[in-house]
Design an enzyme around this catalytic site. Structure first.
Site, mmCIF file in Angstrom:
data_model
loop_
_atom_site.group_PDB
_atom_site.id
_atom_site.type_symbol
_atom_site.label_atom_id
_atom_site.label_comp_id
_atom_site.label_asym_id
_atom_site.label_seq_id
_atom_site.Cartn_x
_atom_site.Cartn_y
_atom_site.Cartn_z
ATOM 1 N N CYS A 265 0.792 -1.239 0.000
ATOM 2 C CA CYS A 265 0.000 0.000 0.000
ATOM 3 C C CYS A 265 0.820 1.284 0.000
ATOM 4 C CB CYS A 265 -0.950 -0.010 1.193
ATOM 5 S SG CYS A 265 -2.202 -1.283 1.020
HETATM 6 P P1 NAD Z 1 -4.301 -8.897 -3.574
HETATM 7 O O1 NAD Z 1 -3.431 -8.786 -4.754
HETATM 8 O O2 NAD Z 1 -3.830 -9.614 -2.367
HETATM 9 O O3 NAD Z 1 -5.693 -9.551 -3.993
HETATM 10 C C1 NAD Z 1 -6.411 -9.204 -5.127
HETATM 11 C C2 NAD Z 1 -7.185 -10.424 -5.596
HETATM 12 O O4 NAD Z 1 -8.047 -10.066 -6.664
HETATM 13 C C3 NAD Z 1 -6.290 -11.546 -6.138
HETATM 14 O O5 NAD Z 1 -6.590 -12.749 -5.460
HETATM 15 C C4 NAD Z 1 -6.662 -11.626 -7.627
HETATM 16 O O6 NAD Z 1 -6.560 -12.930 -8.144
HETATM 17 C C5 NAD Z 1 -8.094 -11.141 -7.585
HETATM 18 N N1 NAD Z 1 -8.613 -10.654 -8.873
HETATM 19 C C6 NAD Z 1 -7.998 -9.854 -9.784
HETATM 20 N N2 NAD Z 1 -8.829 -9.619 -10.824
HETATM 21 C C7 NAD Z 1 -9.981 -10.273 -10.565
HETATM 22 C C8 NAD Z 1 -11.235 -10.406 -11.254
HETATM 23 N N3 NAD Z 1 -11.458 -9.801 -12.412
HETATM 24 N N4 NAD Z 1 -12.182 -11.173 -10.707
HETATM 25 C C9 NAD Z 1 -11.982 -11.781 -9.524
HETATM 26 N N5 NAD Z 1 -10.817 -11.690 -8.825
HETATM 27 C C10 NAD Z 1 -9.850 -10.944 -9.330
HETATM 28 O O7 NAD Z 1 -4.694 -7.388 -3.195
HETATM 29 P P2 NAD Z 1 -5.004 -6.797 -1.741
HETATM 30 O O8 NAD Z 1 -3.757 -6.613 -0.993
HETATM 31 O O9 NAD Z 1 -6.125 -7.563 -1.143
HETATM 32 O O10 NAD Z 1 -5.514 -5.336 -2.149
HETATM 33 C C11 NAD Z 1 -6.739 -5.147 -2.819
HETATM 34 C C12 NAD Z 1 -7.023 -3.662 -2.862
HETATM 35 O O11 NAD Z 1 -7.187 -3.156 -1.527
HETATM 36 C C13 NAD Z 1 -5.915 -2.806 -3.475
HETATM 37 O O12 NAD Z 1 -6.488 -1.719 -4.136
HETATM 38 C C14 NAD Z 1 -5.129 -2.339 -2.277
HETATM 39 O O13 NAD Z 1 -4.436 -1.137 -2.517
HETATM 40 C C15 NAD Z 1 -6.236 -2.136 -1.264
HETATM 41 N N6 NAD Z 1 -5.819 -2.260 0.145
HETATM 42 C C16 NAD Z 1 -4.948 -3.220 0.528
HETATM 43 C C17 NAD Z 1 -4.587 -3.355 1.867
HETATM 44 C C18 NAD Z 1 -3.605 -4.390 2.311
HETATM 45 O O14 NAD Z 1 -3.119 -4.281 3.445
HETATM 46 N N7 NAD Z 1 -3.265 -5.374 1.519
HETATM 47 C C19 NAD Z 1 -5.135 -2.483 2.813
HETATM 48 C C20 NAD Z 1 -6.059 -1.519 2.393
HETATM 49 C C21 NAD Z 1 -6.384 -1.413 1.060
#
Ligand code: NAD
Length: 422
Positions: A265
């Protein structure tokens, strides 16, 4: 309520499993069948304390599919939790958001008359929900947002390693909605948590997420810059910040100076905000300095090691590979530039992390990995990159330790000890 969660990464799986625990029916969607198989077998696709137990407890309320229309059809509300990674120019890659919106839109076209709400939980820049997601949903569904379906933003603030606790005991919930129905739906969903709810328009909610992360990243880089100055003056920066934060105007959290921030992030979101500002002719000097300070910190750790050891040919033990403790996430981990620099200097590496070694092996398949933190002690020098709890119990006597995270036991026991900012 019946919720579909698109994306079962760190945000999606925590959100879905915690909502299931609140009594909701959850349908998880991912393009990655391996993650869905893990959920179906009662194992969370990511390592996060307490998440497996919560998943097991709520298994009967959870289903999975790779098919977004199937999930949308059987639920009332969809949360988009897909990744928004960084592009090479620093801007946000909206590929996954676009794909998800396209499939949700197609599904809405065929869905019965029941009102459906689409919420963007992924971190997206101001304007994305209204100018990117909404037009795709309207085009593909042939329906009108806020009339035929609800749309909103609900940015996520969880901290990896503490995500379940953060969900149930959050500082605040931010709801971005431009119509009363979406606002009411989201407020109702979160009401049982008894957390402060801040409701605003969609664009402001999106901005709040970026500003929160940019401010926290700034606080870390500020602590590190001051820490670097403290180091050369033989002052402990932790002691300094304890004194500083007695001022009631200054919040004491996040003054832990060290090797810098990583994770999925802070680096990505600060870069995206810089690129967003630049696209509007605004030069974000402070944010650029935040990134520069952060990029320099790992090199400082290497320089401290060089003070005590000619690195070439030496075996260097790396304690910690994840970007922070209690997670297996290695995205932008400070271990990456440290290991890279050590390899360039001709060192051999023996690395250990309780959770992140499988992920790190995909980046660095050729370095050696230890079975335990004790095994790492059999090296010429140790570098502490992540403050996992077990590293506070190791016997550091007789060792050279270069510490990026302030493990006081190492400071007390090591033969030669250097802290990065103290
Ligand atoms: P991640 O990469 O761990 O997970 C994303 C998931 O989405 C993956 O499993 C991927 O396979 C899936 N995906 C992608 N395209 C898809 C589709 N078309 N249909 C279904 N599934 C699909 O990401 P994350 O860390 O969970 O982050 C997700 C969002 O949340 C980002 O925008 C990130 O900036 C935000 N965020 C993350 C955190 C954190 O601590 N990781 C905290 C707050 C906000």
């Amino acid at each position: 309520m019946k919720l579909s969660i698109i994306g079962t990464g760190y945000v999606g799986s925590v959100t879905g499993i915690c909502f299931a625990d609140m009594g909701h029916q959850i349908c998880f969607v991912d393009v990655d069948q391996i993650k869905l198989d893990a959920i179906n077998s009662g194992k969370s696709p990511i390592y996060e304390p307490d998440l497996d137990n919560l998943l097991m407890k709520n298994r009967t309320k959870i289903t999975t599919t790779t098919d977004i229309p199937e999930a949308v059809n059987q639920t009332d509300l969809t949360m988009i939790c897909v990744g928004t990674p960084q592009k090479t120019d620093g801007s946000s890659d909206l590929r996954f958001i676009n794909d998800a919106a396209y499939s949700i839109g197609k599904a809405l076209a065929d869905k019965d008359k029941k009102y459906h709400t689409v919420i963007v939980k992924s971190t997206v820049l101001p304007g994305t929900t209204s100018n990117v997601v909404k037009p795709v949903l309207e085009r593909e569904s042939g329906k009108e947002a806020t009339v035929d379906f609800g749309i909103g933003a609900n940015p996520e603030f969880l901290k990896e390693g503490n995500a379940v606790k953060d969900f149930f005991h959050t500082d605040r919930i931010v709801i971005g909605a431009n119509d009363p129905k979406t606002k009411k739906t989201l407020e109702g969903l979160y009401k049982p948590l008894h957390a402060p709810i801040f409701t605003t328009n969609i664009k402001t909610a999106e901005m709040i997420k970026y500003v929160s992360n940019a401010f926290l990243a700034t606080k870390i880089s500020f602590s590190n810059e001051i820490g670097n100055l403290c180091k050369v003056n033989d002052i402990d920066s932790y002691e300094v910040f304890r004194g500083v934060s007695l001022d009631c105007r200054i919040n004491p959290h996040f003054f832990r100076s060290g090797i810098g921030f990583g994770g999925s992030c802070f680096p990505k979101d600060v870069h995206a905000l810089i690129a967003f500002a630049e696209s509007q002719g605004i030069d974000t000097k402070i944010l650029k300095a935040v990134i520069r300070t952060n990029d320099d910190q790992p090199q400082k750790l290497i320089a401290l090691l060089k003070k005590h050891l000619d690195i070439r040919g030496k075996k260097i033990g790396i304690l910690g590979l994840s970007f922070k403790p209690d997670t297996d996430d290695i995205r932008e981990s400070r271990a990456i530039p440290v290991v890279q620099a050590l390899l360039e200097e001709g060192a051999q590496i023996l690395a250990y992390d309780p959770m992140a070694m499988p992920g790190f092996k995909t980046l660095f398949p050729r370095i050696s990995y230890a079975k335990s933190s004790k095994e790492v002690l059999e090296t010429d020098a140790l570098m502490i990159i992540t403050e996992w709890k077990e590293f506070f119990d190791i016997d550091y006597k007789g060792k050279i330790v270069i510490d990026g995270r302030k493990v006081n036991k190492a400071r007390r026991e090591a033969d030669i000890y250097e802290g990065i900012c103290w």
